[in-house]
Design a protein around this motif. Structure first.
Motif, short mmCIF file in Angstrom:
data_model
loop_
_atom_site.label_atom_id
_atom_site.label_comp_id
_atom_site.label_asym_id
_atom_site.label_seq_id
_atom_site.Cartn_x
_atom_site.Cartn_y
_atom_site.Cartn_z
N ASP A 1 13.15 51.18 19.73
CA ASP A 1 12.73 50.10 20.12
C ASP A 1 11.54 50.17 20.86
O ASP A 1 10.75 51.14 20.76
CB ASP A 1 13.84 49.45 21.20
N ASP A 2 10.76 48.86 21.07
CA ASP A 2 9.47 48.90 21.64
C ASP A 2 9.15 49.69 22.65
O ASP A 2 8.24 50.37 23.02
CB ASP A 2 9.01 47.42 21.85
N LYS B 1 9.04 46.88 12.62
CA LYS B 1 9.74 45.46 12.16
C LYS B 1 9.81 45.00 10.87
O LYS B 1 10.55 44.02 10.32
CB LYS B 1 8.76 44.50 13.21
N ILE C 1 8.70 53.44 21.90
CA ILE C 1 7.38 53.73 21.05
C ILE C 1 6.40 53.72 22.66
O ILE C 1 5.52 54.58 22.57
CB ILE C 1 6.89 52.45 20.39
N ARG C 2 6.53 52.72 23.47
CA ARG C 2 5.79 52.65 24.84
C ARG C 2 5.86 54.13 25.26
O ARG C 2 4.64 54.57 25.71
CB ARG C 2 6.31 51.70 25.53
N GLU D 1 -0.25 51.69 18.70
CA GLU D 1 1.10 51.20 19.21
C GLU D 1 1.56 50.06 18.29
O GLU D 1 2.60 49.87 17.99
CB GLU D 1 1.22 50.72 20.65
N LEU D 2 0.72 49.17 18.11
CA LEU D 2 1.03 47.90 17.41
C LEU D 2 1.43 48.11 15.85
O LEU D 2 2.33 47.63 15.50
CB LEU D 2 -0.18 47.02 17.35
N GLN E 1 4.81 49.51 15.80
CA GLN E 1 5.82 48.48 16.33
C GLN E 1 5.78 47.58 14.90
O GLN E 1 6.90 47.05 14.42
CB GLN E 1 5.28 47.54 17.28
N GLU E 2 4.65 47.34 14.15
CA GLU E 2 4.78 46.43 12.81
C GLU E 2 5.55 47.17 11.97
O GLU E 2 6.52 46.46 11.07
CB GLU E 2 3.48 46.09 12.49
#
Ligand SMILES: Cc1cc2nc3c(=O)[nH]c(=O)nc-3n(C[C@H](O)[C@H](O)[C@H](O)COP(=O)(O)O)c2cc1C
Length: 207
Positions: free
Chosen positions: A84-85, A118, A88-89, A110-111, A114-115
């Motif tokens: 999950d985010d 997703k 990643i964080r 990071e984005l 995440q992308e």
């Protein structure tokens, strides 16, 4: 050529009396730590099973394969169940700290991670994480051989039962492969078998 890779073989019978030294085990675990992964995310955990009764239980879920209890140590290679985010964080924070770079400069990275996640279904992400676990497994087998430690990579086990015996769901991981390690028994008949491998030219495609 690559003598240690010729020396290694999938050991089926271990010498129960020979144990791997803790220092050596530590180095092997560090090899797992150094394995590369997609985006560097390390979607895995490695369980060192020392408890004898747990190993006996696992043996029953692994077609009764004796290596699981007879080897010096049993390592269970696991993949994360999800990512999950928050995970990643944590990774990006770690990267910022270790490399001494401002957290803000890593936001684009990071984005993009995440992308990517997703854009995949949970099943695809799970397959992606499990495939990566084979990278440390491969490196581990090679390093074991270099150190003249025997190993037996195994997929022949019931994942649900092994996860259950080790409480892996609670840890957020699932077993991908078992790998008993130790020292071969003098009478393991598999030790003398010739390697069955296709010729390099059969495995190579040139363009
Ligand atoms: C991912 C993987 C899963 C395997 N699963 C088992 C297993 O459950 N039991 C077993 O005895 N050998 C298992 N093997 C060993 C293979 O049969 C063996 O690597 C192959 O026959 C080549 O022989 P070698 O490793 O002795 O060179 C597995 C190997 C790999 C890489």
């Amino acid at each position: 050529m690559n003598e240690h890779l010729n020396w290694r073989y999938t050991t089926k019978k271990f010498d129960r009396s020979e144990k791997i030294l803790e220092e050596e085990l530590k180095s092997l675990l560090n090899v797992l730590r150094m394995a590369p992964s997609s985006y560097g995310l390390q979607p895995w955990k490695f369980v060192v099973v020392r408890d004898v009764s747990l190993r006996s239980q696992i043996k029953t879920h692994a077609l009764g394969q004796a290596q699981v209890v007879d080897a010096s140590h049993l390592i269970v290679f696991c993949a994360l169940r999800s990512m999950d985010d928050e995970y990643i964080r944590k990774y990006v924070n770690c990267m910022s700290e270790i490399r001494g770079v401002e957290r803000k400069t890593l936001e684009g990275f990071e984005l993009s991670v995440q992308e990517f996640l997703k854009s995949q279904t949970p099943l695809e992400i799970s397959g992606w994480m499990k495939r990566q676990v084979y990278i440390p497994l491969g490196m581990f087998l090679s390093e074991c051989a270099r150190r003249k430690i025997d190993a037996c990579p195994m997929e022949g086990f019931d994942v649900g039962n092994v996860d259950g015996a080790l409480g892996l769901a609670q840890e957020g991981v699932t077993a991908v492969a078992l790998c008993p390690i130790g020292y071969r028994a003098a009478d393991d008949r598999y030790a003398g078998l010739k390697k069955v491998r296709f010729e390099t030219k059969e495995l190579s495609i040139e363009r």
